[in-house]
Scaffold this motif. Structure first.
Motif, PDB file in Angstrom:
ATOM      1  N   GLN A  55      -7.833  -6.410  36.812  1.00  0.00           N
ATOM      2  CA  GLN A  55      -8.578  -5.181  36.539  1.00  0.00           C
ATOM      3  C   GLN A  55      -9.319  -4.857  37.826  1.00  0.00           C
ATOM      4  O   GLN A  55     -10.124  -5.663  38.303  1.00  0.00           O
ATOM      5  N   ASP A  58     -13.071  -1.395  41.212  1.00  0.00           N
ATOM      6  CA  ASP A  58     -13.547  -0.022  41.017  1.00  0.00           C
ATOM      7  C   ASP A  58     -13.596   0.373  39.543  1.00  0.00           C
ATOM      8  O   ASP A  58     -14.276   1.314  39.173  1.00  0.00           O
ATOM      9  N   CYS A  59     -12.849  -0.337  38.710  1.00  0.00           N
ATOM     10  CA  CYS A  59     -12.793  -0.034  37.274  1.00  0.00           C
ATOM     11  C   CYS A  59     -13.611  -1.019  36.454  1.00  0.00           C
ATOM     12  O   CYS A  59     -13.442  -1.121  35.245  1.00  0.00           O
ATOM     13  N   GLY A  60     -14.459  -1.789  37.117  1.00  0.00           N
ATOM     14  CA  GLY A  60     -15.342  -2.713  36.414  1.00  0.00           C
ATOM     15  C   GLY A  60     -14.833  -4.138  36.318  1.00  0.00           C
ATOM     16  O   GLY A  60     -15.444  -4.971  35.657  1.00  0.00           O
ATOM     17  N   GLU A  83      -3.536   2.624  39.141  1.00  0.00           N
ATOM     18  CA  GLU A  83      -4.574   1.914  38.406  1.00  0.00           C
ATOM     19  C   GLU A  83      -5.948   2.603  38.417  1.00  0.00           C
ATOM     20  O   GLU A  83      -6.667   2.540  37.429  1.00  0.00           O
ATOM     21  N   ARG A  84      -6.317   3.254  39.494  1.00  0.00           N
ATOM     22  CA  ARG A  84      -7.641   3.880  39.546  1.00  0.00           C
ATOM     23  C   ARG A  84      -7.712   5.173  38.744  1.00  0.00           C
ATOM     24  O   ARG A  84      -8.780   5.637  38.403  1.00  0.00           O
ATOM     25  N   GLY A  86      -6.744   5.387  35.754  1.00  0.00           N
ATOM     26  CA  GLY A  86      -7.001   4.998  34.381  1.00  0.00           C
ATOM     27  C   GLY A  86      -8.423   4.557  34.083  1.00  0.00           C
ATOM     28  O   GLY A  86      -8.739   4.186  32.970  1.00  0.00           O
ATOM     29  N   CYS A  87      -9.302   4.593  35.081  1.00  0.00           N
ATOM     30  CA  CYS A  87     -10.668   4.149  34.788  1.00  0.00           C
ATOM     31  C   CYS A  87     -11.699   5.214  35.086  1.00  0.00           C
ATOM     32  O   CYS A  87     -11.418   6.264  35.494  1.00  0.00           O
TER      33      CYS A  87
END
Length: 87
Positions: A55, A58-60, A83-84, A86-87
């Motif tokens: 994970q 940047d998405c926690g 991936e970025r 989606g957050c």
């Protein structure tokens, strides 16, 4: 001129704060328990692979060995594209 300086100061501060410092300790702990797929070594470089956060930071995601995996450079590049979003 005064406003331009303030804008630059605020913009660069926000940009710097958005980046995360990666923990070398966590990365080394990951390498100890997950040797490089291409060399089998727990130290040094790993040709063709990178250590990826499952994970994204940047998405926690945590900068912890439990959130890390070996990933080929090609797979990492493809993952970075989506991936970025989606957050």
């Amino acid at each position: 001129m005064k406003y331009l300086f303030l804008f630059i100061l605020i913009f660069t501060s926000a940009t710097v704060n958005a980046e995360y410092k990666r923990s070398f300790k966590a990365k080394n702990q990951f390498k100890q328990s997950h040797p490089c797929p291409s060399t089998g070594r727990s130290k040094g470089s790993c040709p063709g692979y990178i250590i990826d956060h499952i994970q994204a930071l940047d998405c926690g995601g945590a900068d912890h060995p439990s959130n890390m995996q070996w990933q080929t450079k090609a797979d990492a590049k493809a993952k970075d594209k989506w991936e970025r979003k989606g957050c």
